[in-house]
Write a protein that holds these residues in place. Structure first.
Motif, mmCIF file in Angstrom:
data_model
loop_
_atom_site.group_PDB
_atom_site.id
_atom_site.type_symbol
_atom_site.label_atom_id
_atom_site.label_comp_id
_atom_site.label_asym_id
_atom_site.label_seq_id
_atom_site.Cartn_x
_atom_site.Cartn_y
_atom_site.Cartn_z
ATOM 1 N N LYS A 185 0.835 -1.199 0.000
ATOM 2 C CA LYS A 185 0.000 0.000 0.000
ATOM 3 C C LYS A 185 0.873 1.254 0.000
ATOM 4 O O LYS A 185 2.056 1.220 0.286
ATOM 5 C CB LYS A 185 -0.930 0.013 1.213
ATOM 6 C CG LYS A 185 -1.844 -1.187 1.331
ATOM 7 C CD LYS A 185 -2.854 -1.267 0.195
ATOM 8 C CE LYS A 185 -3.842 -2.407 0.444
ATOM 9 N NZ LYS A 185 -4.803 -2.570 -0.648
ATOM 10 N N ASN A 186 0.230 2.402 -0.266
ATOM 11 C CA ASN A 186 0.961 3.669 -0.233
ATOM 12 C C ASN A 186 1.606 3.910 1.128
ATOM 13 O O ASN A 186 2.669 4.513 1.221
ATOM 14 C CB ASN A 186 0.031 4.829 -0.569
ATOM 15 C CG ASN A 186 -0.428 4.811 -2.013
ATOM 16 O OD1 ASN A 186 -0.508 3.759 -2.644
ATOM 17 N ND2 ASN A 186 -0.752 5.975 -2.550
ATOM 18 N N LEU A 187 0.938 3.480 2.184
ATOM 19 C CA LEU A 187 1.511 3.446 3.523
ATOM 20 C C LEU A 187 1.434 1.996 3.972
ATOM 21 O O LEU A 187 0.369 1.513 4.347
ATOM 22 C CB LEU A 187 0.732 4.363 4.478
ATOM 23 C CG LEU A 187 1.224 4.408 5.924
ATOM 24 C CD1 LEU A 187 2.666 4.898 5.992
ATOM 25 C CD2 LEU A 187 0.316 5.287 6.776
ATOM 26 N N GLY A 188 2.560 1.307 3.892
ATOM 27 C CA GLY A 188 2.562 -0.136 4.127
ATOM 28 C C GLY A 188 3.411 -0.529 5.319
ATOM 29 O O GLY A 188 4.480 0.039 5.572
ATOM 30 N N ALA A 189 2.934 -1.509 6.056
ATOM 31 C CA ALA A 189 3.683 -2.062 7.184
ATOM 32 C C ALA A 189 4.739 -3.034 6.681
ATOM 33 O O ALA A 189 4.827 -3.330 5.491
ATOM 34 C CB ALA A 189 2.714 -2.759 8.138
ATOM 35 N N CYS A 190 5.534 -3.528 7.588
ATOM 36 C CA CYS A 190 6.458 -4.629 7.277
ATOM 37 C C CYS A 190 5.782 -5.913 7.753
ATOM 38 O O CYS A 190 6.277 -6.641 8.619
ATOM 39 C CB CYS A 190 7.800 -4.411 7.950
ATOM 40 S SG CYS A 190 8.707 -3.000 7.306
ATOM 41 N N GLY A 191 4.624 -6.165 7.188
ATOM 42 C CA GLY A 191 3.747 -7.250 7.597
ATOM 43 C C GLY A 191 2.320 -6.779 7.377
ATOM 44 O O GLY A 191 2.060 -5.972 6.501
ATOM 45 N N GLU A 192 1.397 -7.250 8.207
ATOM 46 C CA GLU A 192 -0.004 -6.868 8.071
ATOM 47 C C GLU A 192 -0.353 -5.744 9.039
ATOM 48 O O GLU A 192 0.293 -5.555 10.071
ATOM 49 C CB GLU A 192 -0.908 -8.076 8.367
ATOM 50 C CG GLU A 192 -0.741 -9.240 7.401
ATOM 51 C CD GLU A 192 -1.618 -9.095 6.163
ATOM 52 O OE1 GLU A 192 -2.200 -8.027 5.945
ATOM 53 O OE2 GLU A 192 -1.714 -10.087 5.411
ATOM 54 N N GLY A 193 -1.413 -5.022 8.698
ATOM 55 C CA GLY A 193 -1.903 -3.980 9.586
ATOM 56 C C GLY A 193 -3.086 -3.266 8.966
ATOM 57 O O GLY A 193 -3.310 -3.336 7.755
ATOM 58 N N GLY A 194 -3.863 -2.584 9.800
ATOM 59 C CA GLY A 194 -4.992 -1.799 9.324
ATOM 60 C C GLY A 194 -5.384 -0.779 10.374
ATOM 61 O O GLY A 194 -4.871 -0.809 11.506
#
Length: 367
Positions: A185-194
């Motif tokens: 994503k445009n702002l992405g984690a180093c794994g999953e997140g929301g």
């Protein structure tokens, strides 16, 4: 090779900050929620212009909890688009509600507000517009329709971090807005997140409980909840990245403008930024008559591309029970058949944009 997405290139630009933030969490011994997640919530809410942000483990969980907090339940109908990632419909199904699809505007790829009212029934409870590819749906008429019929609006902003509509940020117009921090994503984690943003105090409190086993305090379970908590290390990483988001967004917009200038009178149909909106270009999807041929040609020349999305949700086997068939949503089906996503990320060189555009012009046909 010009990759479709290069996550390692972004990592290299902020490696020291990311590793320091992650190491701080590792040394703290607090690995779930915690200070960094709380700080991320405050910073992201401020960025979106909302009163609250509730960090969770995925964008899908954000949608799920938003629907629950809004009072959507079994048998209710939720209007959304068939041209989206399947998670939008999945979150609706999780609570026993029924996804009701409305076709898209073929120019923006977002839900067509002109077709929403005819889909409303006495069972309709909510509308979930998806801000696809980084551009917000046409929110004014959607909100007007919702107000007229007493419906809640929940924004699926999982691809639209920082996008605006009439100067207002994605996620801030509906009763809540849902974001994904999946790595691409445009702002992405180093794994999953929301994360979920909202101005509704009661719903914020409800979602905080729902993400953490329904607790209002430790071992006091007010409602049946879920284990949707964000990892502390992702909170720390996302705080570092959030500080770069506007710089990265402008880099995306620069590359999108260059693609547009090079391809606007060429053999593909380029995507457009609608008036009054700020497109953040999560995806730069062109339309072409022979998408598969163009994709194969570009790959043979060392250019990776993406498909977002080749099968609309109403034609997916998992949603066959809804009874839809080919031709039910022609604009969505046409887009699924002819969109191709070109490489676009902040670290992509302008020269590589020129190379990709030149190759596209060599081997593409527009309808």
């Amino acid at each position: 090779m010009i990759p479709f997405l290069d996550i390692k290139a972004q990592y290299a630009t902020i490696q020291a900050e990311l590793e320091a933030a992650a190491l701080k969490v590792l040394r703290s011994g607090r690995y779930v929620l915690g200070e960094d997640v709380k700080a991320l919530e405050e910073e992201f809410a401020a960025y979106c212009g909302t009163s609250h942000a509730i960090a969770v483990n995925t964008g899908t969980s954000a949608l799920h909890l938003s629907l629950l907090a809004a009072g959507v339940g079994p048998g209710d109908e939720v209007i959304t688009t068939p041209f989206t990632f399947v998670a939008t419909a999945a979150a609706i199904s999780y609570i026993g509600a029924i996804p009701v699809f409305v076709d898209i505007d073929p120019v923006t790829f977002n839900i067509d507000p002109n077709q929403i009212e005819r889909a409303i029934t006495p069972r309709t409870k909510a509308i979930v517009p998806v801000h696809l590819y980084g551009q917000m749906a046409d929110m004014d008429p959607i909100l007007q329709i919702a107000a007229k019929h007493g419906l809640v609006v929940i924004e699926d902003a999982c691809q639209a971090h920082g996008a605006t509509y009439g100067g207002q940020r994605a996620g801030s117009l509906g009763v809540s807005g849902c974001f994904s921090f999946y790595p691409g994503k445009n702002l992405g984690a180093c794994g999953e997140g929301g994360i979920i943003v909202t101005n509704d105090d009661k719903q914020a409190q409800q979602m905080r409980m729902l993400r953490d086993w329904g607790q209002d305090r430790r071992y006091h379970h007010v409602t049946q909840g879920f284990n949707y908590r964000m990892d502390a290390i992702q909170g720390a990483i996302l705080r570092v990245k959030l500080r770069q988001l506007e710089t990265w967004t402008e880099a995306r917009r620069t590359r999108a403008r260059l693609y547009t200038s090079l391809l606007v009178n060429g053999p593909v149909e380029v995507p457009r930024e609608a008036a009054g909106r700020r497109h953040v270009w999560h995806v730069f999807a062109v339309r072409t008559r022979d998408r598969d041929q163009l994709q194969k040609f570009l790959l043979s020349e060392g250019v990776e591309t993406g498909l977002h999305y080749p099968i609309p949700v109403h034609l997916q086997p998992a949603y066959a029970h809804l009874g839809h068939g080919q031709g039910d949503f022609p604009a969505a089906e046409a887009a699924a058949n002819n969109v191709l996503s070109l490489p676009l990320y902040p670290e992509l060189s302008l020269r590589d944009v020129e190379i990709v555009a030149e190759l596209v012009k060599q081997n593409a046909y527009v309808d």
